[in-house]
Write an enzyme that holds these catalytic residues in place. Structure first.
Site, PDB file in Angstrom:
ATOM      1  N   THR A 312       0.661  -3.107  -5.946  1.00  0.00           N
ATOM      2  CA  THR A 312      -0.625  -2.200  -6.389  1.00  0.00           C
ATOM      3  C   THR A 312       0.139  -0.712  -7.280  1.00  0.00           C
ATOM      4  O   THR A 312       0.812   0.384  -6.333  1.00  0.00           O
ATOM      5  CB  THR A 312      -1.509  -1.909  -5.577  1.00  0.00           C
ATOM      6  OG1 THR A 312      -2.382  -1.329  -5.944  1.00  0.00           O
ATOM      7  CG2 THR A 312      -1.160  -1.077  -3.954  1.00  0.00           C
ATOM      8  N   ASP A 313      -0.317  -0.689  -7.969  1.00  0.00           N
ATOM      9  CA  ASP A 313      -0.138   1.010  -8.580  1.00  0.00           C
ATOM     10  C   ASP A 313      -1.421   1.820  -7.604  1.00  0.00           C
ATOM     11  O   ASP A 313      -2.278   1.833  -7.280  1.00  0.00           O
ATOM     12  CB  ASP A 313      -1.133   0.795 -10.396  1.00  0.00           C
ATOM     13  CG  ASP A 313       0.444   0.285 -11.315  1.00  0.00           C
ATOM     14  OD1 ASP A 313       1.181   0.016 -10.454  1.00  0.00           O
ATOM     15  OD2 ASP A 313      -0.005   0.594 -12.537  1.00  0.00           O
ATOM     16  N   LYS A 314      -1.019   2.971  -8.009  1.00  0.00           N
ATOM     17  CA  LYS A 314      -1.960   3.999  -7.145  1.00  0.00           C
ATOM     18  C   LYS A 314      -2.924   4.326  -7.349  1.00  0.00           C
ATOM     19  O   LYS A 314      -3.830   4.064  -7.635  1.00  0.00           O
ATOM     20  CB  LYS A 314      -0.625   5.744  -6.585  1.00  0.00           C
ATOM     21  CG  LYS A 314      -1.450   6.355  -5.874  1.00  0.00           C
ATOM     22  CD  LYS A 314      -0.837   7.836  -6.429  1.00  0.00           C
ATOM     23  CE  LYS A 314      -0.415   7.921  -6.949  1.00  0.00           C
ATOM     24  NZ  LYS A 314      -0.983   9.173  -7.391  1.00  0.00           N
ATOM     25  N   LYS A 539       9.886  -2.073 -11.015  1.00  0.00           N
ATOM     26  CA  LYS A 539       8.793  -2.721 -11.218  1.00  0.00           C
ATOM     27  C   LYS A 539       9.032  -4.031 -11.287  1.00  0.00           C
ATOM     28  O   LYS A 539       9.180  -5.018 -10.541  1.00  0.00           O
ATOM     29  CB  LYS A 539       7.560  -2.313 -11.955  1.00  0.00           C
ATOM     30  CG  LYS A 539       6.389  -2.989 -11.544  1.00  0.00           C
ATOM     31  CD  LYS A 539       4.865  -2.287 -12.514  1.00  0.00           C
ATOM     32  CE  LYS A 539       3.816  -2.577 -11.778  1.00  0.00           C
ATOM     33  NZ  LYS A 539       2.495  -2.293 -12.231  1.00  0.00           N
ATOM     34  N   ASN A 555      -0.261  -5.492 -10.179  1.00  0.00           N
ATOM     35  CA  ASN A 555      -1.274  -4.551 -10.907  1.00  0.00           C
ATOM     36  C   ASN A 555      -0.637  -4.319 -12.178  1.00  0.00           C
ATOM     37  O   ASN A 555       0.262  -3.313 -11.497  1.00  0.00           O
ATOM     38  CB  ASN A 555      -2.782  -4.013 -10.480  1.00  0.00           C
ATOM     39  CG  ASN A 555      -2.546  -3.645  -9.645  1.00  0.00           C
ATOM     40  OD1 ASN A 555      -1.699  -2.750  -9.892  1.00  0.00           O
ATOM     41  ND2 ASN A 555      -3.609  -2.604  -9.691  1.00  0.00           N
TER      42      ASN A 555
END
Length: 804
Positions: A312-314, A539, A555
């Site tokens: 997951t992105d932050k 990524k 995501n």
């Protein structure tokens, strides 16, 4: 003379471009929209007549028609007419189901409408791309899908990905007067274009913003279809054996036997299985819309139900995505206002992203004037450059401003050792406090060399209050979570610690290249809470390596996330994602936060469970009906049920099956892996329990009660209907059936069909015989008793397989 001519054409071109940049008025746009229509490709709609004919010539339609014709031939005209009635009822149900599915897809597509910046009435406005018309002037940024065919009026380092149009995967640089095409997207830069063609007149000829209904066959469907093949073989074998016995030994009329055979095939073979499964999926997707989740690729639902690792992105997922300027640090004699002024001047060039908006908001709060500059060149930030750059003219001299990652800006600036040490220390302290920092520098000329450092801007983005609890929930339900961020190690560690992501352990970009992926990958993912300083290529590497051991969801929000999201089992575009990412992702989120991803996974597991319940019920029912009728026919030497009864039973079974699309189900605490053997064993146990039930009933009503055969046939019709629908209560849950009831829709559907079958049995309408009230009550008690037997069979099987 040549120089003058060239100058004339250059001036003419510049004036023409300026005129084009004015765009249209609202009145002109409305007139053109009325003339040319919306900027969308008209969907090929199937007429109602075509849909009716398609249903009539479907396998079930053809078999019902033949059964009706055979009924007329053998002199049973009423049965023939009624079978035709049942045929058109079946067509009506099919059309209703298709209408609901089409409505569902239309609602989903409405959420995927693209909005663009267009020049109308001399100002930039946000409008839906479907109302664009030829002559409009549109501004597009990196990641925006080009919704029209157009010509470039202004280009700032523009490259366009035209793979959807030409198949060429490498981006193509675009300059003024170059053509761009609908369906492609900006992979870098900012462009202003004028619209040349819209809708069906574009070269692309279709829209990328749609829910993909063409689905790959999932593992669950493959399993169920293989079992359906087995049931088909079983049904045909039963038909052949029963026909030989009735014709050879009982000398039954051939046409009547054929009618019976055809009726048994209609009721026994799950012909509608793929259609019902598709409907369950499409109706289930609507429940995800209520959770702010759009499923673009319907086949992604099974992958989503099986996800056990989330990258997951932050920003926007774990944080509020409400970025604010927390503090400002000035260097080299500059003031705080100077830092904000220079940063805001550049931010005004591309004011759509949250960071630029935060800087501009701070400038307004401090009453710092950004001024208007004569822009010469502008290069927006991306995940590779990590900075934005503006070249402008001041008093006839070119000047340059750069804003971006501190380490990148420091490398472009002329800093003394002491200043660099102080700068690095300040950045580290801010990072440890959880702040993201931007550095601001300026210089003279057009090149980013020996620039002068102006200052630092500390940005804050508060963690979502539910982030930690949601992550704990996901991990408790079999889903490991790791954060992927472009921020430095200190910021990543601070967030990972706060959220208790694998003890706050962090791995930075520089460490990825030293990992022996072939042997250490599973352990790396299991113990790493966050991956820091990550660029898109990293990524993609993480997704590809994780996929070897996990079902991966990832995501993202930027155009550079495309490769990673395409590589993941489930690619998720967050709410703030660029249009290109939303157009290709499997899942599109309509609100921010990791709780939305949790809801998407949980809802997909519910849909998966409903598919499983349907398959379990349908397989056991087909087996029970096929074997029961075959055995009773062999033992009795007579028709155990009339063809009309069998067809009517098949129709009554379809009603509760449709309602299973909204059934209450248990949410699996672990990803929903298929165990085809366990399911087949349990469905066979249910089916054979029903067969034993029927055979014992035959012994009782023939040898003890000694009822007339027409009454026995009616009794079996009622028993098969009532007991079959009671099985739904048992099969849909692993708990005791009375502790977890089906949904209201299922309860109503089963109750109404059972009551309807009882009324037919009591009145004798469409039946060969009529039941007395006591006989009907006996059937209900008998069915309820065997429902409890099925419950015991379920409990014993679950305990033996350790699946409670």
């Amino acid at each position: 003379m040549y120089v003058i001519t060239q100058l004339f054409f250059a001036v003419k071109k510049k004036v023409y471009t300026k005129m084009m940049m004015v765009g249209l008025t609202s009145v002109q746009a409305a007139q053109l929209l009325a003339r040319d229509g919306y900027n969308e490709i008209p969907e090929r709609r199937v007429s109602l007549l075509t849909k009716v004919l398609r249903s009539l010539i479907s396998p079930i339609g053809i078999m019902l028609t033949v059964a009706a014709a055979l009924s007329f031939i053998v002199g049973k005209a009423f049965d023939g007419y009624f079978i035709f009635v049942l045929l058109f009822i079946n067509v009506g149900i099919t059309l209703w189901q298709e209408w609901k599915a089409d409505t569902a897809i239309t609602k989903l597509n409405a959420h995927l409408t693209q909005t663009v910046n267009v020049m109308r009435d001399g100002t930039w406005q946000q409008v839906a791309s479907r109302v664009l018309v030829p002559g409009d002037v549109v501004r597009l940024g990196s990641g925006d899908v080009i919704p029209v065919d157009g010509s470039v009026l202004e280009a700032n380092h523009v490259s366009v990905n035209e793979s959807a149009v030409t198949g060429e995967s490498l981006p193509v640089d675009k300059n003024v007067n170059d053509r761009v095409y609908s369906g492609s997207f900006l992979s870098a830069g900012v462009a202003v274009i004028t619209v040349m063609a819209t809708g069906a007149r574009t070269s692309f000829g279709k829209t990328v913003f749609s829910v993909e209904r063409v689905r790959k066959t999932s593992m669950l469907e493959q399993d169920i279809l293989s079992i359906a093949k087995f049931l088909t073989f079983l049904s045909i074998a039963a038909v052949v054996i029963l026909s030989l016995v009735l014709i050879v030994f009982q000398h039954a009329p051939l046409l009547e036997v054929l009618t019976l055979d055809l009726s048994l095939v209609i009721a026994g073979i799950p012909i509608s299985l793929p259609t019902v499964m598709t409907l369950i999926i499409e109706f289930g997707v609507l429940s995800l819309v209520e959770k702010s989740v759009i499923v673009r690729r319907l086949s992604a639902l099974e992958d989503l139900a099986n996800v056990n690792y989330l990258l997951t992105d932050k920003t926007g997922t774990l944080t509020e995505n409400r970025i604010t300027v927390q503090d400002v640090y000035a260097y080299g004699g500059f003031t705080h206002d100077d830092v904000i002024s220079y940063a805001a001047t550049l931010a005004a060039m591309e004011s759509d992203n949250p960071i630029d908006q935060a800087i501009l908001a701070k400038a307004r709060d401090l009453h710092v004037a950004t001024g208007t500059v004569q822009k010469l060149d502008f290069t927006p930030a991306d995940s590779v450059r990590k900075r934005s750059t503006l070249v402008y003219e001041k008093d006839g001299t070119p000047m340059i401003i750069s804003v971006g990652a501190p380490q990148m800006i420091a490398s472009l600036s002329n800093l003394t050792t002491d200043v660099r040490q102080s700068f690095d220390k300040e950045v580290a302290v801010l990072a440890q406090s959880g702040y993201r920092t931007l550095a601001v520098a300026y210089g003279s000329g057009k090149e980013e060399t020996s620039m002068q450092l102006i200052g630092l801007i500390a940005l804050s983005d508060t963690l979502r209050p539910d982030a930690k609890s949601v992550i704990e929930f996901l991990m408790d339900n079999g889903i490991d979570v790791s954060m992927v961020t472009g921020d430095n190690r200190a910021i990543a560690a601070q967030v990972a610690n706060t959220l208790s992501l694998h003890g706050g352990s962090v791995m930075a970009k520089e460490e990825l290249g030293r990992i022996p992926w072939a042997s250490a990958a599973p352990a790396i993912f299991a113990r790493t809470g966050a991956f820091a300083e990550i660029v898109p290529a990293d990524k993609l590497l993480l997704v590809e390596q994780a996929k070897k051991y996990f079902v991966v969801a990832a995501n993202g929000d930027g155009v550079n996330d495309l490769p990673a999201l395409k590589a993941a089992n489930v690619g998720i575009a967050v709410k703030s994602a660029v249009a290109a990412l939303k157009a290709t992702a499997d899942i599109v989120l309509l609100s921010n936060g990791i709780s939305v991803i949790r809801d998407a996974i949980i809802e997909s597991r519910k849909i998966f469970a409903r598919l499983y319940t349907y398959s379990l019920y349908r397989i056991s029912e087909s087996m029970r009906l096929i074997i029961t009728i075959a055995l009773l026919g062999l033992f009795a030497g007579k028709y155990p049920m009339t063809p009309l009864q069998i067809i009517l039973l098949a129709l009554l079974n379809d009603v509760p099956i449709i309602s299973l699309a909204s059934d209450n189900v248990h949410i699996a605490r672990r990803p929903a892996k298929i165990n085809a053997k366990k399911r087949f064993v349990l469905s066979s146990l249910y089916g054979m329990t029903g067969v034993l039930n029927s055979m014992l009933l035959y012994v009782f009503v023939v040898y003890i009660w000694k009822l007339p055969w027409p009454v026995i046939q009616t009794m079996y019709f009622l028993k098969l209907t009532v007991s079959g629908h009671m099985l739904i209560y048992v099969a849909h849950t692993k708990q005791r059936w009375f502790k977890f009831f089906p949904s209201t829709q299922v309860i109503w559907a089963t109750t109404l069909t059972q009551v309807g079958a009882t009324i037919l049995a009591l009145t004798g309408f469409l039946m060969p015989g009529k039941l007395a009230i006591g006989e009907a009550l006996f059937v209900w008690v008998w069915a309820f008793f065997w429902m409890q037997v099925s419950e015991v069979v379920k409990i014993v099987n679950l305990r033996m397989t350790h699946d409670e």
